[in-house]
Design a protein around this motif. Structure first.
Motif, PDB file in Angstrom:
ATOM      1  N   LEU A 253       0.816  -1.204   0.000  1.00 49.09           N
ATOM      2  CA  LEU A 253       0.000   0.000   0.000  1.00 49.09           C
ATOM      3  C   LEU A 253       0.856   1.264   0.000  1.00 49.09           C
ATOM      4  O   LEU A 253       1.902   1.317   0.654  1.00 49.09           O
ATOM      5  N   SER A 254       0.384   2.257  -0.720  1.00 51.40           N
ATOM      6  CA  SER A 254       0.908   3.618  -0.610  1.00 51.40           C
ATOM      7  C   SER A 254      -0.158   4.418   0.121  1.00 51.40           C
ATOM      8  O   SER A 254      -1.296   4.486  -0.327  1.00 51.40           O
ATOM      9  N   ILE A 255       0.238   5.012   1.245  1.00 52.52           N
ATOM     10  CA  ILE A 255      -0.733   5.710   2.090  1.00 52.52           C
ATOM     11  C   ILE A 255      -0.241   7.129   2.354  1.00 52.52           C
ATOM     12  O   ILE A 255       0.873   7.337   2.826  1.00 52.52           O
ATOM     13  N   CYS A 256      -1.094   8.095   2.051  1.00 52.90           N
ATOM     14  CA  CYS A 256      -0.803   9.506   2.320  1.00 52.90           C
ATOM     15  C   CYS A 256      -2.002  10.054   3.082  1.00 52.90           C
ATOM     16  O   CYS A 256      -3.131   9.950   2.600  1.00 52.90           O
ATOM     17  N   GLU A 257      -1.772  10.625   4.253  1.00 46.99           N
ATOM     18  CA  GLU A 257      -2.904  11.121   5.024  1.00 46.99           C
ATOM     19  C   GLU A 257      -2.502  12.253   5.952  1.00 46.99           C
ATOM     20  O   GLU A 257      -1.331  12.437   6.281  1.00 46.99           O
ATOM     21  N   ARG A 258      -3.511  13.008   6.354  1.00 49.69           N
ATOM     22  CA  ARG A 258      -3.315  14.033   7.364  1.00 49.69           C
ATOM     23  C   ARG A 258      -3.307  13.368   8.734  1.00 49.69           C
ATOM     24  O   ARG A 258      -4.153  12.521   9.021  1.00 49.69           O
ATOM     25  N   VAL A 259      -2.374  13.754   9.576  1.00 55.35           N
ATOM     26  CA  VAL A 259      -2.311  13.225  10.937  1.00 55.35           C
ATOM     27  C   VAL A 259      -2.018  14.382  11.887  1.00 55.35           C
ATOM     28  O   VAL A 259      -1.549  15.443  11.465  1.00 55.35           O
ATOM     29  N   ASN A 260      -2.276  14.159  13.163  1.00 49.60           N
ATOM     30  CA  ASN A 260      -1.943  15.156  14.171  1.00 49.60           C
ATOM     31  C   ASN A 260      -0.632  14.773  14.838  1.00 49.60           C
ATOM     32  O   ASN A 260      -0.444  13.640  15.275  1.00 49.60           O
ATOM     33  N   GLY A 261       0.296  15.718  14.897  1.00 53.35           N
ATOM     34  CA  GLY A 261       1.574  15.475  15.546  1.00 53.35           C
ATOM     35  C   GLY A 261       1.424  15.411  17.053  1.00 53.35           C
ATOM     36  O   GLY A 261       0.360  15.694  17.607  1.00 53.35           O
ATOM     37  N   THR A 262       2.486  15.041  17.737  1.00 53.87           N
ATOM     38  CA  THR A 262       2.461  14.941  19.193  1.00 53.87           C
ATOM     39  C   THR A 262       2.184  16.283  19.847  1.00 53.87           C
ATOM     40  O   THR A 262       1.707  16.348  20.980  1.00 53.87           O
ATOM     41  N   ASP A 263       2.452  17.371  19.122  1.00 53.25           N
ATOM     42  CA  ASP A 263       2.176  18.703  19.666  1.00 53.25           C
ATOM     43  C   ASP A 263       0.811  19.229  19.243  1.00 53.25           C
ATOM     44  O   ASP A 263       0.458  20.380  19.509  1.00 53.25           O
ATOM     45  N   GLY A 264       0.017  18.365  18.578  1.00 50.12           N
ATOM     46  CA  GLY A 264      -1.320  18.750  18.153  1.00 50.12           C
ATOM     47  C   GLY A 264      -1.394  19.404  16.793  1.00 50.12           C
ATOM     48  O   GLY A 264      -2.482  19.646  16.272  1.00 50.12           O
ATOM     49  N   SER A 265      -0.254  19.694  16.184  1.00 48.75           N
ATOM     50  CA  SER A 265      -0.243  20.338  14.872  1.00 48.75           C
ATOM     51  C   SER A 265      -0.567  19.333  13.774  1.00 48.75           C
ATOM     52  O   SER A 265      -0.309  18.137  13.913  1.00 48.75           O
ATOM     53  N   GLU A 266      -1.145  19.833  12.678  1.00 50.58           N
ATOM     54  CA  GLU A 266      -1.463  18.965  11.552  1.00 50.58           C
ATOM     55  C   GLU A 266      -0.205  18.656  10.752  1.00 50.58           C
ATOM     56  O   GLU A 266       0.580  19.552  10.447  1.00 50.58           O
ATOM     57  N   ARG A 267      -0.032  17.395  10.428  1.00 49.93           N
ATOM     58  CA  ARG A 267       1.119  16.964   9.649  1.00 49.93           C
ATOM     59  C   ARG A 267       0.676  16.003   8.549  1.00 49.93           C
ATOM     60  O   ARG A 267      -0.498  15.676   8.435  1.00 49.93           O
ATOM     61  N   ILE A 268       1.667  15.559   7.777  1.00 55.79           N
ATOM     62  CA  ILE A 268       1.415  14.594   6.704  1.00 55.79           C
ATOM     63  C   ILE A 268       2.157  13.299   7.023  1.00 55.79           C
ATOM     64  O   ILE A 268       3.310  13.322   7.452  1.00 55.79           O
ATOM     65  N   SER A 269       1.498  12.197   6.775  1.00 53.26           N
ATOM     66  CA  SER A 269       2.185  10.903   6.764  1.00 53.26           C
ATOM     67  C   SER A 269       2.161  10.374   5.338  1.00 53.26           C
ATOM     68  O   SER A 269       1.107  10.327   4.701  1.00 53.26           O
ATOM     69  N   ALA A 270       3.317  10.008   4.834  1.00 52.61           N
ATOM     70  CA  ALA A 270       3.427   9.391   3.507  1.00 52.61           C
ATOM     71  C   ALA A 270       4.260   8.133   3.677  1.00 52.61           C
ATOM     72  O   ALA A 270       5.415   8.210   4.093  1.00 52.61           O
ATOM     73  N   ARG A 271       3.695   6.974   3.367  1.00 55.10           N
ATOM     74  CA  ARG A 271       4.375   5.728   3.670  1.00 55.10           C
ATOM     75  C   ARG A 271       3.986   4.633   2.683  1.00 55.10           C
ATOM     76  O   ARG A 271       2.882   4.654   2.127  1.00 55.10           O
ATOM     77  N   VAL A 272       4.907   3.698   2.494  1.00 51.03           N
ATOM     78  CA  VAL A 272       4.695   2.553   1.608  1.00 51.03           C
ATOM     79  C   VAL A 272       5.153   1.302   2.340  1.00 51.03           C
ATOM     80  O   VAL A 272       6.286   1.264   2.830  1.00 51.03           O
ATOM     81  N   TYR A 273       4.290   0.305   2.420  1.00 48.87           N
ATOM     82  CA  TYR A 273       4.681  -0.961   3.044  1.00 48.87           C
ATOM     83  C   TYR A 273       3.641  -2.039   2.735  1.00 48.87           C
ATOM     84  O   TYR A 273       2.494  -1.733   2.405  1.00 48.87           O
ATOM     85  N   PRO A 274       4.041  -3.314   2.859  1.00 49.05           N
ATOM     86  CA  PRO A 274       3.062  -4.383   2.730  1.00 49.05           C
ATOM     87  C   PRO A 274       2.196  -4.417   3.980  1.00 49.05           C
ATOM     88  O   PRO A 274       2.698  -4.230   5.090  1.00 49.05           O
TER      89      PRO A 274
END
Length: 437
Positions: A253-274
């Motif tokens: 899978l290739s996954i790109c999504e909005r996530v909340n960082g540990t400080d509450g700020s909005e961030r991006i996660s972009a990842r590829v893995y089985p």
């Protein structure tokens, strides 16, 4: 047939005459009248750059040239189509074309994953187009919906299967029970895998595409180096069998999504893995060399795009769609979407990303093992969803499926498990995506 418009011809130069380039050239030559009607002016092939001019290439010899540098800056060329692959050579040629006021259509995901910003700035400076629908998922329209149809919506997640080679291998392993090495060899014999399959099976190709998708979806420049990457070379037939027992299958899978960082700020996660994917998830039924991308947006909800993600004809279809758009813009004075990077979101490290996990380990079959393993998970704040033991004696296996936990917490748990005297080996760790739990 629509009568010729009388507008000046749109000159096209094609860089490369491989599977995709040959199909683009064929369409340009065989469907010239239809293209003229759709564009509003004749679309004329001015030249084709190749490495060597030898043998019968199936096109008039006068169209062929080894001087790509001169071709992309010719006065009678309005649009340059780049389908040669690689990075440095096409980067130089595309920049030369853009700086000369030519619009560019490219299928080069490796180049775009690292240099979209540079190329987009060159296009903006000369007020020309840079199109790249064919760079992700072949014939499947994904880039244009993200840049145009969903331009007024907020995209929260883009996830999918964007590499046909790995999907073919995993689908075949799931269907036949064969191991990875044998299935890879068969994929090579059938033409689904390159002689050197590293870019595909180790996730580099999918990571480049994830970078492009994340950049567009989240209005932030994302490069391939920002994408967390794992390949499929360590997946075993036992993993596929275990997945079946959990009503899942395994997909890269290739996954790109909005996530909340540990400080509450909005961030991006972009990842590829089985990952394990539940059989009732729409991506689970995407088999063979097909691709699919699921987009989740606030107003539109979940959208799925499915089809052939590679090959000369499907990729050429996407190239031609871009070429027609660029040609229309030349005729009517418009421009296509430009780079949008206003959000400038930070990339979240993989250690902060929560998901579910499947952990398979070999353990000694004796009293107290299960409770000790469960205690180790609890110690690192990883909650267990299900546990199953397989076999007896020294060959006993323990399969644990967790609730959502961060990658960092799971990594610490696995490291600790490996130090327990009754754990012979942690044989496999896979993420579980697409579950509602």
């Amino acid at each position: 047939m629509t009568e010729p418009s009388g507008n000046a011809a749109i000159g096209v130069a094609v860089l490369g005459l491989g599977n995709v380039g040959s199909e683009v050239v064929r369409i340009l030559r065989e469907h010239a009248r239809e293209l003229e009607a759709r564009v509003g002016a004749p679309v004329v092939l001015r030249g084709i750059a190749v490495r060597r001019i030898e043998g019968d290439r199936g096109v008039p010899a006068e169209l062929l040239t080894t001087d790509a540098d001169s071709l992309v800056t010719r006065a009678d060329v309005d649009i340059v189509v780049e389908v040669i692959g690689g990075i440095e050579v096409p980067r130089k040629l595309i920049l030369a074309a853009l700086n000369s006021g030519k619009s560019v259509v490219t299928a080069n995901k490796a180049l775009l994953a690292d240099y979209t910003g540079e190329l987009a700035e060159a296009a903006e400076n000369k007020r020309v187009d840079l199109y790249f629908e064919a760079a992700v998922a072949g014939a499947i329209p994904v880039i244009r919906p993200l840049t145009q149809s969903l331009a007024g919506d907020r995209v929260n997640k883009v996830a999918g299967i964007v590499n046909g080679t790995t999907n073919f291998i995993l689908s075949a392993m799931d269907e036949t029970g064969a191991d990875y090495a044998d299935t890879l060899a068969e994929a090579g014999r059938l033409g689904y895998a390159e002689a050197d399959p590293t870019a595909d099976v180790e996730g580099y190709d999918a990571a480049a595409k994830a970078a492009i998708l994340a950049s567009i979806a989240f209005h932030t420049r994302v490069t391939a180096a920002d994408v967390y990457r794992e390949g499929i070379s360590k997946i075993t037939s036992a993993d596929l069998e275990a997945a079946k027992s959990l009503n899942c299958t395994v997909k890269l899978l290739s996954i790109c999504e909005r996530v909340n960082g540990t400080d509450g700020s909005e961030r991006i996660s972009a990842r590829v893995y089985p990952a394990l994917v539940p059989l009732d998830h729409p991506l689970a039924s995407v088999n063979g060399a097909f691709n699919a991308v699921v987009v989740e947006a606030e107003a539109a909800g979940r959208l799925m795009f499915y089809g052939q993600g590679a090959g000369g004809s499907p990729t050429a279809s996407a190239v031609m769609g871009d070429l027609v758009m660029a040609a229309r813009n030349r005729v009517h004075g418009g421009r296509g979407p430009r780079e949008s990077k206003y959000a400038d979101l930070k990339i979240a490290p993989i250690g902060e990303i929560p998901t579910r996990y499947y952990v398979n380990m070999q353990v000694a079959d004796r009293a107290g093992v299960l409770s000790a393993v469960a205690a180790e998970f609890a110690k690192h704040d990883v909650s267990i969803s299900t546990v199953r033991q397989e076999g007896i004696g020294n060959g006993a296996g323990l399969i644990v499926v967790t609730h959502r936990a961060t990658d960092a917490a799971l990594s610490e748990t696995v490291a600790a498990l490996g130090k327990l005297e009754f754990v012979t080996a942690v044989t496999s760790v896979l993420r579980l995506e697409g579950s509602s739990e």
